[in-house]
Design an enzyme around this catalytic site. Structure first.
Site, PDB file in Angstrom:
ATOM      1  N   ASP A  63       0.642  -1.243   0.031  1.00 15.62           N
ATOM      2  CA  ASP A  63      -0.059  -0.159   0.051  1.00 15.62           C
ATOM      3  C   ASP A  63       0.858   1.230  -0.055  1.00 15.62           C
ATOM      4  O   ASP A  63       0.371   2.428   0.082  1.00 15.62           O
ATOM      5  CB  ASP A  63      -1.042  -0.062   1.171  1.00 15.62           C
ATOM      6  N   GLU A  64       1.929   1.083  -0.095  1.00 14.80           N
ATOM      7  CA  GLU A  64       2.896   2.383  -0.312  1.00 14.80           C
ATOM      8  C   GLU A  64       4.053   2.097  -1.111  1.00 14.80           C
ATOM      9  O   GLU A  64       4.738   1.287  -1.206  1.00 14.80           O
ATOM     10  CB  GLU A  64       3.144   2.908   1.101  1.00 14.80           C
TER      11      GLU A  64
END
Length: 368
Positions: A105-106
């Site tokens: 997610d990043e």
């Protein structure tokens, strides 16, 4: 003089929980925990509605339920998260090939030289966030600066669904005012240790010499000395070297029966084998991780000169299990490989911290 880099850190907002709410509109706007349950297990992610009650990732499900009586628990769906993560990364690669994922997610993006010819990192970040919303349906936040540390720190400023930029001319003032616990890489324990000696923000940290910080915090002292001055030379590295490959599971009920224990281990081994076949990774060191009912952790390992095949791995897992008696009922088992066949590439790509959330979180099944 070296060109000032333009780094973007994109961070999806409550990614796992947001995916579950997107896929099931009935969960929208409700306090949600991904992973765990009211009796045990660990929360992998919490929606912003749940965070308002103090529910956080890595919190036990039992404590989370006490903090938020209306909390809804759902099982993780890592294949779905991976599917959407791949689509999000595909958007990143339309702007630059210098993409360094930190987890599903990043990621960091170096858009100093980019594929769209846009000199504004701020506008590119805004465009990427809009595309993620329009094409995927999820919100993302962004931080923009001239190095990774500042970009990562900035991405938290206007969360959720916002972005912030730290320009070179503003970095010193920004860092001096920043609370010490907001510095990326300074965890809760280190922050408390710093506060005990009078370091509450960047300005306080800046008053201590390199010699003192090194004596007090070891090798990390140099890192702390540099980052508060806006110095962080680590480049965005698109080629990451994995240190380990593993799978683990927290059980709904503590296991003490030998047959159930072997069955549970075999299911974890099957998941690890799937990951081995998917990645082509082999490891010379096999480790089993045991978390007991009192939360104490024990590891047992064996290292080979050659890379063992999958069948041999299972034999060694059983051998390690029987190496000594289990001292009490088991809450969690994990099986991992290290000393991998890809680590020889380390010298070429350089060293960089790698937090592999996908392979550290529980597998998406419970063993009873």
């Amino acid at each position: 003089m070296d060109k000032i880099r333009k780094i973007i850190h994109i961070d999806m907002d409550a990614f796992y929980a947001s995916v579950e709410q997107m896929d099931n509109p009935e969960l929208m706007g409700k306090p949600l925990a991904v992973g765990g349950n009211r009796e045990r297990g660990v929360v992998a992610a919490a929606s912003y509605e749940a965070r308002m009650y103090g529910v956080r990732s890595a919190m036990s499900g039992k404590i989370a339920a006490l903090k938020c009586p209306d909390l809804i628990f759902v099982k993780p769906r890592f294949e779905r998260y991976k599917e959407l993560s791949d689509k999000i990364r595909a958007i990143f690669y339309e702007y630059t090939d210098l993409v360094e994922p930190l987890s599903l997610d990043e990621a960091f993006l170096d858009i100093t030289e980019n594929k769209v010819g846009n000199p504004s990192a701020t506008l590119i970040a805004k465009e990427i966030r809009k595309r993620i919303k329009d094409e995927i349906g999820l919100n993302a936040s962004a931080g923009i600066s001239y190095n990774k540390f500042l970009a990562k720190t900035a991405s938290d400023i206007n969360k959720p669904n916002g972005q912030a930029v730290v320009l070179p001319k503003d970095a010193e003032e920004f860092l001096e005012k920043l609370p010490i616990e907001k510095f990326f890489g300074i965890g809760k324990v280190t922050a408390e240790k710093m506060k005990s000696i009078g370091i509450h923000n960047g300005h306080d940290l800046k008053q201590f010499s390199l010699q003192y910080l090194t004596k007090k915090f070891g090798k990390s002292g140099l890192h702390f000395y540099n980052i508060v001055r806006g110095i962080h030379l680590s480049e965005v590295q698109p080629n990451r070297i994995r240190k380990s490959l593993s799978a683990e599971n927290t059980f709904e009920k503590d296991l003490h029966d030998k047959n159930l224990i072997e069955k549970a281990l075999y299911q974890i081994f099957e998941e690890l084998k799937r990951r081995i076949q998917k990645t082509g990774i082999k490891g010379r060191t096999i480790t089993i991780k045991i978390k007991y009912s009192d939360f104490s952790i024990q590891t047992r390992s064996k290292t080979f000169e050659q890379y063992p095949e999958e069948e041999k791995i299972w034999e060694i897992v059983l051998e390690l299990l029987m190496q000594e008696e289990l001292i009490m009922p088991v809450r969690l088992f994990g099986i991992g490989l290290s000393n991998l066949n890809i680590e020889t590439e380390q010298a070429h790509f350089g060293k960089q911290l790698w937090i592999d959330f996908e392979n550290q979180l529980d597998i998406d099944s419970s063993v009873t």
